[in-house]
Every structure is written in structure tokens, then in C-alpha cells.
Design an enzyme around this catalytic site. Structure first.
Site, mmCIF file in Angstrom:
data_model
loop_
_atom_site.group_PDB
_atom_site.id
_atom_site.type_symbol
_atom_site.label_atom_id
_atom_site.label_comp_id
_atom_site.label_asym_id
_atom_site.label_seq_id
_atom_site.Cartn_x
_atom_site.Cartn_y
_atom_site.Cartn_z
ATOM 1 N N HIS A 14 1.118 -1.505 0.295
ATOM 2 C CA HIS A 14 0.081 0.239 0.211
ATOM 3 C C HIS A 14 0.958 1.018 0.384
ATOM 4 O O HIS A 14 0.229 2.579 0.876
ATOM 5 C CB HIS A 14 -0.815 0.232 1.313
ATOM 6 C CG HIS A 14 -1.853 -1.117 0.763
ATOM 7 N ND1 HIS A 14 -3.504 -0.480 -0.128
ATOM 8 C CD2 HIS A 14 -2.227 -2.469 1.020
ATOM 9 C CE1 HIS A 14 -4.154 -1.497 0.580
ATOM 10 N NE2 HIS A 14 -3.414 -2.945 0.877
ATOM 11 N N ASP A 16 1.878 2.270 -2.980
ATOM 12 C CA ASP A 16 2.435 2.862 -4.382
ATOM 13 C C ASP A 16 1.243 3.753 -4.359
ATOM 14 O O ASP A 16 1.416 5.042 -4.954
ATOM 15 C CB ASP A 16 2.046 1.480 -5.782
ATOM 16 C CG ASP A 16 0.657 1.459 -5.536
ATOM 17 O OD1 ASP A 16 0.339 1.115 -4.259
ATOM 18 O OD2 ASP A 16 0.216 0.381 -6.488
ATOM 19 N N GLY A 105 -7.450 -15.006 -8.634
ATOM 20 C CA GLY A 105 -7.909 -14.461 -7.403
ATOM 21 C C GLY A 105 -7.073 -15.274 -6.106
ATOM 22 O O GLY A 105 -7.152 -15.612 -5.132
ATOM 23 N N SER A 110 -3.632 -11.533 -12.155
ATOM 24 C CA SER A 110 -3.977 -11.877 -13.475
ATOM 25 C C SER A 110 -5.065 -10.034 -14.363
ATOM 26 O O SER A 110 -4.969 -9.895 -15.631
ATOM 27 C CB SER A 110 -5.426 -12.270 -13.770
ATOM 28 O OG SER A 110 -6.181 -12.331 -12.497
ATOM 29 N N SER A 111 -5.438 -9.616 -13.060
ATOM 30 C CA SER A 111 -6.164 -8.154 -14.310
ATOM 31 C C SER A 111 -5.864 -7.211 -14.689
ATOM 32 O O SER A 111 -5.752 -7.048 -16.076
ATOM 33 C CB SER A 111 -7.330 -8.048 -13.493
ATOM 34 O OG SER A 111 -6.508 -7.215 -12.003
ATOM 35 N N ASP A 155 0.252 -3.120 -10.296
ATOM 36 C CA ASP A 155 0.507 -4.153 -11.082
ATOM 37 C C ASP A 155 0.623 -3.642 -11.812
ATOM 38 O O ASP A 155 1.554 -5.065 -13.561
ATOM 39 C CB ASP A 155 -1.013 -4.795 -10.669
ATOM 40 C CG ASP A 155 -1.172 -5.242 -9.368
ATOM 41 O OD1 ASP A 155 -0.317 -4.549 -8.176
ATOM 42 O OD2 ASP A 155 -2.262 -4.227 -9.143
ATOM 43 N N TYR A 204 -10.405 -2.262 0.779
ATOM 44 C CA TYR A 204 -9.003 -2.030 -0.328
ATOM 45 C C TYR A 204 -9.034 0.281 -0.185
ATOM 46 O O TYR A 204 -8.498 0.578 -0.339
ATOM 47 C CB TYR A 204 -9.191 -2.021 -1.744
ATOM 48 C CG TYR A 204 -7.574 -1.421 -2.540
ATOM 49 C CD1 TYR A 204 -6.930 -1.759 -2.091
ATOM 50 C CD2 TYR A 204 -7.602 -0.321 -2.695
ATOM 51 C CE1 TYR A 204 -5.517 -2.166 -2.835
ATOM 52 C CE2 TYR A 204 -6.997 0.404 -3.558
ATOM 53 C CZ TYR A 204 -5.761 -0.308 -3.596
ATOM 54 O OH TYR A 204 -4.331 -0.283 -4.506
HETATM 55 C C1 GLA Z 1 -3.695 -4.445 -4.858
HETATM 56 C C2 GLA Z 1 -3.025 -2.997 -5.657
HETATM 57 C C3 GLA Z 1 -1.663 -2.293 -5.772
HETATM 58 C C4 GLA Z 1 -1.688 -1.677 -4.508
HETATM 59 C C5 GLA Z 1 -1.443 -3.128 -3.554
HETATM 60 C C6 GLA Z 1 -1.476 -2.774 -2.159
HETATM 61 O O1 GLA Z 1 -2.939 -5.105 -5.215
HETATM 62 O O2 GLA Z 1 -3.933 -3.277 -7.343
HETATM 63 O O3 GLA Z 1 -2.148 -0.912 -6.586
HETATM 64 O O4 GLA Z 1 -2.028 -0.590 -4.595
HETATM 65 O O5 GLA Z 1 -2.720 -3.787 -3.242
HETATM 66 O O6 GLA Z 1 0.293 -2.329 -2.444
#
Ligand code: GLA
Length: 366
Positions: A14, A16, A105, A110-111, A155, A204
Site C-alpha cells: 500500500h 504505491d 484470485g 491476472s487483471s 500491478d 481496499y
Molecule cells: C493491490 C493494488 C495495488 C497495490 C496493492 C497493495 O494489489 O492493485 O495497486 O495498492 O494492492 O500494495
């Protein structure tokens, strides 16, 4: 045709969307997308091996297509944002064929792999060219605006910029990407709890909002502070009247510091230190950011007990509230012992899936 890999969040939990740094690894598990233009004004998507109704062909109208909660929302989001940003749209229609070796999942994103493979394949038929960093931002925008998840850039950036035997380092404040070599002889083991908190997306978003509020409070004392991850540790005393926000902020600030320490430890080949930092990251998620669950904590504890069998470190990877633990290992741990002890402590939990993964290449045209 194009391919793009799943990813592991190595360290930087968390950080990013808080303007910090993060290290990720692109995997040897990827999504391949073949795209071809159509003349009949329809979108026809096909992905064998996925759950109905998309095991057969799925069709969408050209105007305002919606993929609902299905995987089709990701390529449709890409097309939408591509049109907003460049004006290009497959006006005659489009066929997409999707093949995946990324487990869904499992917290391996994968997204993002699907977004970037779709974007790259579609760029191939559009004739447009684009810098890699723009592709990352476009794919992130598709997820934020079209799918509705306020995710950061991790990601998409790791999927796009991945390199075999390297970690991707992202400075999220400046959106600079670089590759850091991985010490030789290390592997990853993923322990997927298959637990998904029913509120995972809203949790989230809740953490995202708490971080924003913490930043706003800190800016009252230090107006030039732009990102929560860049706050001085002492400044966090200003949040003492808001203990929850203070815990969230401490996690982000200290995690960001751990990413820097990890980069130094990797460069020095100090894998023992890297492992310690991974365990410390997990403890911080558990105690301060509170995005772990007991099943993830158990796995990390069990893996810590296997340090003499080649486990260097372990932590939850990705958003949290379920999902997977990644272990950095020199040798394969005693997976059976971990699974048996886990089952004893969590008899009601879903079966664990265990997966060994290696690093792989980033997004590329085939
Ligand atoms: C998910 C989000 C990322 C990041 C992580 C936590 O994977 O897609 O952007 O915030 O959680 O670090």
C-alpha cells in the site's frame, strides 16, 4: 498477439498510491491475447477454460459495452480509455481470444496482465505506438475509471516492465521504473489461502480513504508534504488524536523505508536482511495497516519456522484481506508440513493452493 505476466508484490505494501516506492516481480505465468478487427460491428470475446458464460463466445455491442463483474470488463475498459486518450476505437468491431496461465484470485494480478496484454494486442491492430509508461497509466486508468477499483500503479507497472531474473522498482511519486537484479538461486513459493473477504474491494477503498485523510491532517502542519509515504516519522506524532490514521500512516512510512533498505540489501547480496524485511513488512500489515487475516498470519508463522530449510522471508502479497502469502526461498520448504499444520489451525478454511513461480518477461508483442 501479445502477452503480459502476472506479478508478485515483493515489498511495498500500500505504498504505491501513497507516493512511495515498491518492488515487484513479473512472473513466468502470463496472459496471451490475440486480437483481430471485425467488420460486423460486434465485440466477440472468447476465453476457453473460464467459468460460464465466458467459456463460450461472449458478445457485446459496440456502443457502451459493459462487462459487468466478468473478466470482459478489463479489455472493454482498455478500449474505452484508449478512445478517451487517443480517439482510436475499433469501429468495425473486434475479436479477442484470451489464454491464461495466471491463477485467478490468487493475488497475482491476472487483471493487470489481462489489461496490458489486451492493450498491446489492440495497439498492434490500431497502428498506434506508445511509450511503456503511458501504457501503464492507461491500463491503471481503465481499472480506476471503468472497473472502479482505486488501485495504484504497482500491478500494471510490474506486468509491463518485468524482466526475467529482475525485480521492478517503481518510484510512484515520479512514476520512474527501473530493474534491480535478483540474487541468484532464489525462488518464490505462493501459498494462496483461497480466502477472499467479501468486502475486499470496499476494504481496499477504505484504506485508500484513510491514507488520504492522514495525509490531509499532516498537511495542516506541513503544507508542502505531497505524499503520505514521504512524511518524516516524527511528523506522525501530529496524528496522535487519530490513532487509527496514525497506525495506517506509520505502516506506509515505515514500509516505504523498508523498500529502500531492501534495495540496498539486494545490491549487497544480503539475502538474510531481505528476508527479515519481508517478515517485518508482514508484521506491519498485520498490526498497523490491519489488512491481514488470521490464515495469512498462520502461514507466515509456519514459514518462519522453516528458516533452516531455506525460507528467507514471507509476507502477504497484494492488497490483503485474503489472498496469498509469498515466500522467498532458497530451497523448496516442507510444503506438506506447512499444509498439515495450517489445516489443523484452520479446519474450516478453504484448501490452500501452493504454487512455485519464477520471474518472467514483461508485456510484449508476439
Ligand atoms: C493491490 C493494488 C495495488 C497495490 C496493492 C497493495 O494489489 O492493485 O495497486 O495498492 O494492492 O500494495
Amino acid at each position: 498477439m501479445a502477452a503480459s505476466p502476472g506479478r508478485i508484490e515483493f515489498i511495498g505494501n500500500h505504498t504505491d498510491y501513497n507516493g512511495g516506492s515498491v518492488l515487484g516481480v513479473a512472473l513466468d505465468k502470463e496472459i496471451t491475447v490475440a486480437a483481430s478487427p471485425r467488420q460486423d460491428g460486434r465485440f466477440v470475446f472468447f476465453s476457453p477454460g473460464r467459468a460460464a458464460p465466458f467459456s463460450a463466445k461472449a458478445q457485446f455491442p459496440l456502443q457502451k459495452p459493459s462487462g459487468g463483474d466478468s473478466w470482459a470488463a478489463y479489455p472493454l475498459g482498455i478500449l474505452q480509455v484508449l478512445q478517451e486518450e487517443t480517439g482510436w476505437y475499433p469501429r468495425g468491431g473486434l475479436s479477442l481470444y484470451v489464454h491464461s496461465t495466471v491463477p485467478e484470485g490468487a493475488g497475482l494480478s491476472s487483471s493487470a496482465a489481462l489489461e496490458l496484454a489486451s492493450l498491446e494486442a489492440v495497439l498492434g491492430i490500431s497502428g498506434l505506438t506508445m511509450e511503456r509508461s503511458r501504457k501503464v497509466l492507461l491500463a491503471q486508468a481503465a481499472e480506476n475509471r471503468f472497473v472502479g477499483v482505486p488501485c495504484g500503479i504497482l500491478d500494471q507497472a510490474v506486468s509491463c516492465f518485468g524482466e526475467t531474473d529482475h525485480l521492478v522498482r517503481i518510484d510512484c511519486a515520479t512514476t520512474e521504473f527501473s530493474a534491480t537484479p535478483m540474487p541468484e538461486g532464489l525462488r518464490f513459493c505462493i501459498f494462496n489461502t483461497n480466502c477472499k473477504h467479501s468486502l475486499v474491494d470496499s476494504k481496499y477503498s477504505e484504506r485508500h480513504a484513510e491514507c488520504r485523510r492522514a495525509l490531509e491532517k499532516l498537511q495542516e502542519g506541513e503544507p508542502q508534504l505531497q505524499h503520505l509515504a514521504l512524511a518524516d516519522a516524527e511528523l506522525l506524532d501530529n496524528l496522535s488524536a487519530e490513532p487509527v490514521l496514525q497506525k495506517r500512516a506509520r505502516h506506509v512510512v515505515e514500509e516505504n523505508r523498508r523498500v529502500g533498505e531492501c534495495v540496498d540489501a539486494l545490491a549487497a547480496g544480503n539475502t538474510a536482511k531481505v528476508g527479515e524485511l519481508l517478515f517485518a513488512s508482514h508484521a506491519s500489515s498485520r498490526d498497523l495497516f490491519e489488512n491481514s487475516i488470521p490464515e495469512l498470519d498462520t502461514l507466515v508463522d509456519l514459514l518462519r519456522e522453516q528458516r533452516d530449510r531455506g525460507v528467507l522471508g514471507a509476507r502477504l502479497t497484494g492488497g490483503g484481506f485474503g489472498g496469498a502469502v509469498m515466500a522467498l526461498v532458497r530451497d523448496l520448504p516442507d510444503v506438506e508440513a506447512v499444509v498439515a499444520a495450517y489445516r489443523q489451525r484452520h479446519p474450516e478454511a478453504p484448501e490452500l493452493s501452493v504454487l512455485e513461480v519464477a520471474s518472467g518477461a514483461g508485456t510484449r508483442r508476439l
